[in-house]
Scaffold this motif. Structure first.
Motif, PDB file in Angstrom:
ATOM      1  N   ASP A   1      12.572   7.401 -14.891  1.00 25.33           N
ATOM      2  CA  ASP A   1      11.133   7.025 -15.747  1.00 25.33           C
ATOM      3  C   ASP A   1      10.011   7.539 -14.825  1.00 25.33           C
ATOM      4  OD1 ASP A   1      11.175   5.616 -13.256  1.00 25.33           O
ATOM      5  OD2 ASP A   1      10.934   3.850 -14.074  1.00 25.33           O
ATOM      6  N   GLY A   2      10.331   8.607 -13.924  1.00 29.93           N
ATOM      7  CA  GLY A   2       9.195   9.310 -13.217  1.00 29.93           C
ATOM      8  C   GLY A   2       8.695   8.666 -11.909  1.00 29.93           C
ATOM      9  N   THR A   3       9.515   7.332 -11.276  1.00 32.81           N
ATOM     10  CA  THR A   3       8.854   6.740 -10.276  1.00 32.81           C
ATOM     11  C   THR A   3       9.861   7.256  -9.101  1.00 32.81           C
ATOM     12  OG1 THR A   3      10.583   4.886 -10.927  1.00 32.81           O
ATOM     13  CG2 THR A   3       8.462   4.630 -11.462  1.00 32.81           C
ATOM     14  N   LEU A   4       9.467   6.883  -8.008  1.00 23.24           N
ATOM     15  CA  LEU A   4       9.988   7.388  -6.785  1.00 23.24           C
ATOM     16  C   LEU A   4      11.524   6.919  -6.613  1.00 23.24           C
ATOM     17  CD1 LEU A   4       9.918   9.249  -4.017  1.00 23.24           C
ATOM     18  CD2 LEU A   4       8.854   7.238  -2.950  1.00 23.24           C
ATOM     19  N   ASN A   5      12.445   7.437  -6.368  1.00 23.99           N
ATOM     20  CA  ASN A   5      13.883   6.944  -6.118  1.00 23.99           C
ATOM     21  C   ASN A   5      13.555   6.672  -4.503  1.00 23.99           C
ATOM     22  OD1 ASN A   5      16.452   6.421  -5.270  1.00 23.99           O
ATOM     23  ND2 ASN A   5      17.360   7.545  -7.131  1.00 23.99           N
ATOM     24  N   ARG A   6      13.272   5.231  -4.291  1.00 25.37           N
ATOM     25  CA  ARG A   6      13.026   4.968  -2.902  1.00 25.37           C
ATOM     26  C   ARG A   6      14.540   5.104  -1.953  1.00 25.37           C
ATOM     27  NH1 ARG A   6       8.019   2.971  -2.179  1.00 25.37           N
ATOM     28  NH2 ARG A   6       8.459   1.588  -0.392  1.00 25.37           N
ATOM     29  N   ALA A   7      15.400   4.673  -2.548  1.00 21.97           N
ATOM     30  CA  ALA A   7      16.711   4.804  -1.974  1.00 21.97           C
ATOM     31  C   ALA A   7      17.203   5.935  -1.494  1.00 21.97           C
ATOM     32  CB  ALA A   7      17.694   4.000  -2.693  1.00 21.97           C
TER      33      ALA A   7
ATOM     34  N   ARG B   1      14.913   7.283   1.287  1.00 31.33           N
ATOM     35  CA  ARG B   1      15.269   6.776   2.620  1.00 31.33           C
ATOM     36  C   ARG B   1      16.443   7.443   3.100  1.00 31.33           C
ATOM     37  NH1 ARG B   1      16.343   0.941   1.035  1.00 31.33           N
ATOM     38  NH2 ARG B   1      14.197   0.845   0.897  1.00 31.33           N
ATOM     39  N   GLU B   2      17.421   7.380   2.147  1.00 32.33           N
ATOM     40  CA  GLU B   2      18.603   8.011   2.735  1.00 32.33           C
ATOM     41  C   GLU B   2      18.548   9.495   3.261  1.00 32.33           C
ATOM     42  OE1 GLU B   2      22.696   9.448   0.352  1.00 32.33           O
ATOM     43  OE2 GLU B   2      21.742   7.829  -0.469  1.00 32.33           O
ATOM     44  N   THR B   3      17.623  10.260   2.745  1.00 33.76           N
ATOM     45  CA  THR B   3      17.348  11.515   3.115  1.00 33.76           C
ATOM     46  C   THR B   3      16.573  11.450   4.309  1.00 33.76           C
ATOM     47  OG1 THR B   3      17.124  12.269   0.730  1.00 33.76           O
ATOM     48  CG2 THR B   3      16.330  13.892   2.350  1.00 33.76           C
ATOM     49  N   VAL B   4      15.429  10.928   4.546  1.00 34.94           N
ATOM     50  CA  VAL B   4      14.700  10.758   5.699  1.00 34.94           C
ATOM     51  C   VAL B   4      15.318  10.234   6.863  1.00 34.94           C
ATOM     52  CG1 VAL B   4      12.598  11.032   4.396  1.00 34.94           C
ATOM     53  CG2 VAL B   4      13.176   8.828   5.090  1.00 34.94           C
ATOM     54  N   PHE B   5      16.174   9.258   6.608  1.00 32.04           N
ATOM     55  CA  PHE B   5      16.904   8.352   7.900  1.00 32.04           C
ATOM     56  C   PHE B   5      17.962   9.245   8.296  1.00 32.04           C
ATOM     57  CE2 PHE B   5      14.822   4.450   6.881  1.00 32.04           C
ATOM     58  CZ  PHE B   5      14.521   4.332   8.086  1.00 32.04           C
ATOM     59  N   ALA B   6      18.546  10.369   7.347  1.00 29.44           N
ATOM     60  CA  ALA B   6      19.575  11.444   8.006  1.00 29.44           C
ATOM     61  C   ALA B   6      18.785  12.408   8.770  1.00 29.44           C
ATOM     62  CB  ALA B   6      20.163  11.705   6.811  1.00 29.44           C
ATOM     63  N   ALA B   7      17.636  12.712   8.860  1.00 33.58           N
ATOM     64  CA  ALA B   7      16.954  13.987   9.208  1.00 33.58           C
ATOM     65  C   ALA B   7      15.793  13.459   9.890  1.00 33.58           C
ATOM     66  CB  ALA B   7      16.737  14.985   8.341  1.00 33.58           C
TER      67      ALA B   7
ATOM     68  N   ILE C   1       0.921  -1.084  -0.099  1.00 29.46           N
ATOM     69  CA  ILE C   1      -0.087   0.055   0.136  1.00 29.46           C
ATOM     70  C   ILE C   1       0.954   1.202   0.024  1.00 29.46           C
ATOM     71  CG2 ILE C   1      -1.686   1.357   1.283  1.00 29.46           C
ATOM     72  CD1 ILE C   1      -2.962  -1.453   2.171  1.00 29.46           C
ATOM     73  N   ALA C   2       2.168   1.163   0.937  1.00 32.57           N
ATOM     74  CA  ALA C   2       2.772   2.365   0.647  1.00 32.57           C
ATOM     75  C   ALA C   2       3.579   2.651  -0.703  1.00 32.57           C
ATOM     76  CB  ALA C   2       4.010   2.275   1.863  1.00 32.57           C
ATOM     77  N   ARG C   3       3.645   1.556  -1.280  1.00 27.48           N
ATOM     78  CA  ARG C   3       4.257   1.843  -2.704  1.00 27.48           C
ATOM     79  C   ARG C   3       3.197   2.333  -3.734  1.00 27.48           C
ATOM     80  NH1 ARG C   3       7.429  -2.496  -1.555  1.00 27.48           N
ATOM     81  NH2 ARG C   3       6.134  -4.430  -2.189  1.00 27.48           N
ATOM     82  N   GLU C   4       1.875   1.970  -3.336  1.00 26.89           N
ATOM     83  CA  GLU C   4       0.801   2.417  -4.345  1.00 26.89           C
ATOM     84  C   GLU C   4       0.531   3.906  -3.830  1.00 26.89           C
ATOM     85  OE1 GLU C   4      -1.804  -1.808  -4.308  1.00 26.89           O
ATOM     86  OE2 GLU C   4      -2.550   0.051  -3.117  1.00 26.89           O
ATOM     87  N   VAL C   5       0.441   4.343  -2.616  1.00 27.60           N
ATOM     88  CA  VAL C   5       0.203   5.694  -2.654  1.00 27.60           C
ATOM     89  C   VAL C   5       1.427   6.907  -2.855  1.00 27.60           C
ATOM     90  CG1 VAL C   5      -1.203   5.327  -0.512  1.00 27.60           C
ATOM     91  CG2 VAL C   5       1.148   5.863  -0.111  1.00 27.60           C
ATOM     92  N   VAL C   6       2.346   6.148  -3.449  1.00 26.18           N
ATOM     93  CA  VAL C   6       3.575   7.131  -3.987  1.00 26.18           C
ATOM     94  C   VAL C   6       3.901   6.542  -5.521  1.00 26.18           C
ATOM     95  CG1 VAL C   6       4.660   7.664  -1.921  1.00 26.18           C
ATOM     96  CG2 VAL C   6       5.426   5.692  -3.156  1.00 26.18           C
ATOM     97  N   ALA C   7       2.897   5.791  -6.183  1.00 25.67           N
ATOM     98  CA  ALA C   7       3.030   5.680  -7.638  1.00 25.67           C
ATOM     99  C   ALA C   7       2.854   6.814  -8.422  1.00 25.67           C
ATOM    100  CB  ALA C   7       1.898   4.543  -7.886  1.00 25.67           C
ATOM    101  N   PRO C   8       3.642   6.760  -9.574  1.00 24.63           N
ATOM    102  CA  PRO C   8       3.407   7.819 -10.359  1.00 24.63           C
ATOM    103  C   PRO C   8       2.046   8.420 -10.819  1.00 24.63           C
ATOM    104  CG  PRO C   8       4.956   6.250 -11.430  1.00 24.63           C
ATOM    105  CD  PRO C   8       4.425   5.747 -10.154  1.00 24.63           C
ATOM    106  N   GLY C   9       1.794   9.643 -10.646  1.00 18.79           N
ATOM    107  CA  GLY C   9       0.211  10.012 -10.826  1.00 18.79           C
ATOM    108  C   GLY C   9      -0.226  10.177  -9.649  1.00 18.79           C
ATOM    109  N   SER C  10       0.115   9.606  -8.277  1.00 14.79           N
ATOM    110  CA  SER C  10      -0.391   9.912  -7.075  1.00 14.79           C
ATOM    111  C   SER C  10      -0.097  11.191  -6.559  1.00 14.79           C
ATOM    112  CB  SER C  10       0.100   8.605  -6.356  1.00 14.79           C
ATOM    113  OG  SER C  10       1.310   8.759  -5.957  1.00 14.79           O
ATOM    114  N   ALA C  11      -1.208  11.688  -5.456  1.00 19.02           N
ATOM    115  CA  ALA C  11      -1.176  12.772  -4.900  1.00 19.02           C
ATOM    116  C   ALA C  11       0.184  12.680  -3.875  1.00 19.02           C
ATOM    117  CB  ALA C  11      -2.262  13.074  -4.033  1.00 19.02           C
ATOM    118  N   GLY C  12       0.436  11.361  -3.366  1.00 19.98           N
ATOM    119  CA  GLY C  12       1.637  11.339  -2.385  1.00 19.98           C
ATOM    120  C   GLY C  12       2.844  11.562  -3.186  1.00 19.98           C
ATOM    121  N   LEU C  13       3.083  11.182  -4.321  1.00 20.86           N
ATOM    122  CA  LEU C  13       4.268  11.461  -4.981  1.00 20.86           C
ATOM    123  C   LEU C  13       4.482  12.854  -5.447  1.00 20.86           C
ATOM    124  CD1 LEU C  13       6.857  10.044  -6.359  1.00 20.86           C
ATOM    125  CD2 LEU C  13       5.505   9.709  -8.462  1.00 20.86           C
TER     126      LEU C  13
END
Length: 202
Positions: free
Chosen positions: A63-69, A72-78, A36-48
């Protein structure tokens, strides 16, 4: 709708997906927070869209998809960025999980939520099930699976509640240090118990 919901959780690399798949083989509806967490940040979603507005387009792959790595790196640092992201995504994820629970057709459903206790989501379930492994196993399994550094794995483990706290909150525990046969026998025993509990809940 399933009147009885089991919240399945465990630290990173503990084998939550493996356990969930074995329950699914027994005909149990699985509600997976990670999917579900992947779905809410899919291309075209309000989350993304909101993530890009907040962090910038460097959070996107070519390709317009979320760069999850990268995220993750950004939010785990702050910590404040992690809080912002959680406040955005958690309500969206919770809403979809509850909708899937409403639609479940098996006698009981399993909600797989990695941060069940950390995010106070045990209020959504009737019963909690923790998949438990030792920290060393957790580290090498995660490195092997995600191809990440040991430091990153330890940071993620440290951001989750401790093993002791998780076990203290658990209604049931599966030990996943052994082989698949040991895992299957533990799951079958729990499945039969949850079927009985779900009958009482109706």
């Amino acid at each position: 709708m399933s009147d009885y919901i089991v919240g399945l959780t465990g630290g990173i690399g503990s084998g939550k997906t493996t356990v969930a798949n074995l329950f699914a083989e027994l005909g149990v509806t699985i509600i997976d927070a990670d999917i579900i967490a992947r779905e809410v940040v899919a291309p075209g979603s309000a989350g993304l869209q909101q993530i890009v507005e907040h962090f910038g387009t460097e959070m996107l792959n070519a390709d317009g998809t979320l760069n999850r790595a990268k995220l993750r790196e950004t939010v785990f640092a702050a910590a404040e960025e992690r809080r912002w992201l959680n406040q955005l995504l958690h309500p969206m994820i919770r809403q979809r999980m509850l909708a899937q629970a409403q639609a479940a057709t098996s006698p009981y459903a399993i909600m797989v939520v990695p941060l069940l206790f950390e995010n106070g989501l045990e209020c959504l379930v009737n019963h909690t099930l923790v998949i438990d492994i030792g920290k060393d196993t957790q580290i090498w399994r995660t490195i092997d699976r995600d191809h990440v550094s040991k430091t990153q794995v330890i940071n993620i483990i440290d951001s989750q509640i401790s093993r002791e706290q998780r076990l203290a909150k658990a209604d049931d525990v599966i030990n996943n240090e052994g082989d698949v046969e040991s895992l299957k026998s533990q799951i079958l025993a729990l499945h039969n118990n949850y079927l009985k509990q779900s009958e009482k809940a109706q």
